[in-house]
Design an enzyme around this catalytic site. Structure first.
Site, PDB file in Angstrom:
ATOM      1  N   LYS A  65       0.810  -1.229   0.000  1.00 21.09           N
ATOM      2  CA  LYS A  65       0.000   0.000   0.000  1.00 21.09           C
ATOM      3  C   LYS A  65       0.844   1.281   0.000  1.00 21.09           C
ATOM      4  CE  LYS A  65      -4.268  -1.741   2.000  1.00 21.09           C
ATOM      5  NZ  LYS A  65      -5.314  -1.556   2.994  1.00 21.09           N
ATOM      6  N   ASP A 101     -10.228   2.837   1.739  1.00 20.86           N
ATOM      7  CA  ASP A 101     -10.425   2.132   3.028  1.00 20.86           C
ATOM      8  C   ASP A 101     -11.149   3.017   4.047  1.00 20.86           C
ATOM      9  OD1 ASP A 101      -9.307  -0.388   2.499  1.00 20.86           O
ATOM     10  OD2 ASP A 101      -7.274   0.293   2.978  1.00 20.86           O
TER      11      ASP A 101
HETATM   12  P1  NDP Z   1      -1.208  -3.522  10.787  1.00 16.54           P
HETATM   13  O1  NDP Z   1      -0.279  -4.676  10.859  1.00 16.54           O
HETATM   14  O2  NDP Z   1      -0.841  -2.306  10.013  1.00 16.54           O
HETATM   15  O3  NDP Z   1      -1.584  -3.057  12.290  1.00 16.54           O
HETATM   16  C1  NDP Z   1      -1.876  -4.004  13.270  1.00 16.54           C
HETATM   17  C2  NDP Z   1      -2.384  -3.307  14.520  1.00 16.54           C
HETATM   18  O4  NDP Z   1      -2.721  -4.315  15.494  1.00 16.54           O
HETATM   19  C3  NDP Z   1      -1.344  -2.395  15.193  1.00 16.54           C
HETATM   20  O5  NDP Z   1      -2.002  -1.345  15.861  1.00 16.54           O
HETATM   21  C4  NDP Z   1      -0.705  -3.368  16.194  1.00 16.54           C
HETATM   22  O6  NDP Z   1      -0.079  -2.729  17.277  1.00 16.54           O
HETATM   23  C5  NDP Z   1      -1.927  -4.108  16.669  1.00 16.54           C
HETATM   24  N1  NDP Z   1      -1.585  -5.416  17.253  1.00 16.54           N
HETATM   25  C6  NDP Z   1      -1.148  -6.518  16.615  1.00 16.54           C
HETATM   26  N2  NDP Z   1      -0.937  -7.522  17.489  1.00 16.54           N
HETATM   27  C7  NDP Z   1      -1.248  -7.043  18.717  1.00 16.54           C
HETATM   28  C8  NDP Z   1      -1.222  -7.582  20.039  1.00 16.54           C
HETATM   29  N3  NDP Z   1      -0.848  -8.851  20.256  1.00 16.54           N
HETATM   30  N4  NDP Z   1      -1.636  -6.799  21.057  1.00 16.54           N
HETATM   31  C9  NDP Z   1      -2.017  -5.514  20.836  1.00 16.54           C
HETATM   32  N5  NDP Z   1      -2.053  -4.936  19.609  1.00 16.54           N
HETATM   33  C10 NDP Z   1      -1.670  -5.684  18.570  1.00 16.54           C
HETATM   34  O7  NDP Z   1      -2.578  -4.148  10.229  1.00 16.54           O
HETATM   35  P2  NDP Z   1      -3.814  -3.394   9.545  1.00 16.54           P
HETATM   36  O8  NDP Z   1      -3.987  -2.081  10.188  1.00 16.54           O
HETATM   37  O9  NDP Z   1      -3.654  -3.428   8.073  1.00 16.54           O
HETATM   38  O10 NDP Z   1      -5.023  -4.390   9.887  1.00 16.54           O
HETATM   39  C11 NDP Z   1      -5.501  -4.543  11.213  1.00 16.54           C
HETATM   40  C12 NDP Z   1      -6.716  -5.470  11.184  1.00 16.54           C
HETATM   41  O11 NDP Z   1      -7.756  -4.857  10.431  1.00 16.54           O
HETATM   42  C13 NDP Z   1      -6.464  -6.817  10.522  1.00 16.54           C
HETATM   43  O12 NDP Z   1      -7.132  -7.815  11.262  1.00 16.54           O
HETATM   44  C14 NDP Z   1      -7.115  -6.687   9.146  1.00 16.54           C
HETATM   45  O13 NDP Z   1      -7.607  -7.910   8.669  1.00 16.54           O
HETATM   46  C15 NDP Z   1      -8.272  -5.745   9.458  1.00 16.54           C
HETATM   47  N6  NDP Z   1      -8.653  -4.930   8.282  1.00 16.54           N
HETATM   48  C16 NDP Z   1      -9.968  -4.927   7.915  1.00 16.54           C
HETATM   49  C17 NDP Z   1     -10.369  -4.172   6.845  1.00 16.54           C
HETATM   50  C18 NDP Z   1     -11.800  -4.169   6.439  1.00 16.54           C
HETATM   51  O14 NDP Z   1     -12.096  -3.723   5.306  1.00 16.54           O
HETATM   52  N7  NDP Z   1     -12.719  -4.611   7.265  1.00 16.54           N
HETATM   53  C19 NDP Z   1      -9.413  -3.363   6.052  1.00 16.54           C
HETATM   54  C20 NDP Z   1      -8.052  -3.423   6.554  1.00 16.54           C
HETATM   55  C21 NDP Z   1      -7.703  -4.201   7.637  1.00 16.54           C
HETATM   56  P3  NDP Z   1       1.491  -2.323  17.180  1.00 16.54           P
HETATM   57  O15 NDP Z   1       1.548  -1.051  16.399  1.00 16.54           O
HETATM   58  O16 NDP Z   1       1.874  -2.172  18.597  1.00 16.54           O
HETATM   59  O17 NDP Z   1       2.179  -3.462  16.482  1.00 16.54           O
END
Ligand code: NDP
Length: 283
Positions: A65, A101
């Site tokens: 992206k 998005d």
């Molecule tokens: P990213 O990898 O960019 O971000 C992940 C986020 O989750 C960060 O804030 C991360 O925190 C947090 N995180 C991950 N593991 C943990 C944990 N164990 N404890 C606490 N926080 C955690 O992913 P995306 O933003 O692209 O996607 C996030 C979710 O959204 C996914 O499940 C994806 O499938 C869903 N999604 C849904 C969409 C839709 O159209 N419905 C569109 C895009 C995404 P940290 O920064 O600390 O790592």
């Protein structure tokens, strides 16, 4: 026949071909939407090929992206501000990058929950790529206040600072935020996602939200996440992640074709596919 598709790595799990192809069929358009698994070293070549007149464009997903930016001619909508492109449109051999998005998230709130973010206080839990698009779209939709909390606080601080440039009232919340202050609380982390880092964990103690608040999970597999279950048990209104997925796709469809997207048909195709996957996962 024209083509569109999704660029990502991996892309095998994507629902987009299912609901986009259903939409093209419903509208009588001779377009096929394909899965284009594209490892990083193949991205530039794949994007150049989209200039061919047979391509309407593409969706872009993880991990491309941001990497796709320098390969495009122009950015439209919120792509530049959000710092990510999820839709490429081929217009006469020129490639335009958009981000649907965040606008898809806001459309889902308005159309599926009758929730207009204008004037509302909203908490985003998570500060990754999805939270970024959502925060900018909420700012554009004139949310009164946006708070962002994240496991890695520096990412929440950076996102809040970037969004503040738009003039929105936004701040990074430290520690455990007071959930009773928000009209809407959104799980933007991957917690609760099947196959994700912690499928059984809650992103926050959602039971402490104020009565009448809306709890939104952008995770859409499973349809009923632990966050949504806990929110419903606390008597809150809930919205799952599928509507955001469908509306971002509907906005992309409209950018490619100029035709109004048949949202109900897209929902039906996606729900059917998800139900089949859920019953396969339960076996
Ligand atoms: P990213 O990898 O960019 O971000 C992940 C986020 O989750 C960060 O804030 C991360 O925190 C947090 N995180 C991950 N593991 C943990 C944990 N164990 N404890 C606490 N926080 C955690 O992913 P995306 O933003 O692209 O996607 C996030 C979710 O959204 C996914 O499940 C994806 O499938 C869903 N999604 C849904 C969409 C839709 O159209 N419905 C569109 C895009 C995404 P940290 O920064 O600390 O790592």
């Amino acid at each position: 026949m024209s083509l569109a598709g999704i660029l990502g790595h991996p892309v095998g799990h994507s629902l987009s071909p299912i609901f986009q192809n259903a939409a093209f069929k419903e509208c009588g358009l001779d377009v096929r939407y394909e899965l284009w698994d594209t490892p990083p070293e193949a991205l530039a070549g794949r994007v150049v090929s989209l200039r061919d007149p047979k391509y309407l464009g593409a969706n872009v997903t993880i991990p491309h992206k941001v990497a796709v930016f320098p390969l495009l001619d122009e950015l439209g909508g919120q792509a530049a501000r959000a710092g990510a492109v999820n839709t490429i449109v081929n217009r006469g051999g020129r490639l335009y990058g958009f981000n649907t998005d965040g606008p898809g998230f806001v459309a889902a709130l308005k159309n599926e929950s009758s929730f207009d973010p204008a004037g509302k206080s909203i908490l985003l839990v998570g500060a990754g790529g999805a939270a970024r698009g959502i925060a900018f779209a909420l700012a554009e939709a004139r949310a009164a206040h946006i708070s962002i909390v994240n496991r890695s606080p520096e990412r929440a601080l950076k996102l809040a600072a970037d969004v503040a440039v738009t003039g929105a009232e936004v701040r990074a919340a430290a520690g455990e935020p007071d959930l009773s202050r928000y009209d809407c609380i959104v799980n933007c982390t991957s917690l609760g996602m099947r196959g994700g880092p912690a499928p059984g964990e809650l992103p926050c103690a959602i039971g402490a939200a104020r009565p009448g608040a809306l709890a939104v999970d952008i995770v859409y597999t499973p349809a009923q996440t632990p966050f949504l279950t806990a929110a419903a048990a606390a008597g809150l209104k809930t919205l799952g992640g599928l509507p955001m997925l469908i509306y971002q796709g509907a906005l992309a469809f409209e950018l490619w074709t100029g035709v109004h997207a048949p949202v109900e048909v897209m929902f039906e195709a996606a729900r059917k596919a998800l139900a089949a996957r859920e019953s396969a996962a339960a076996r």
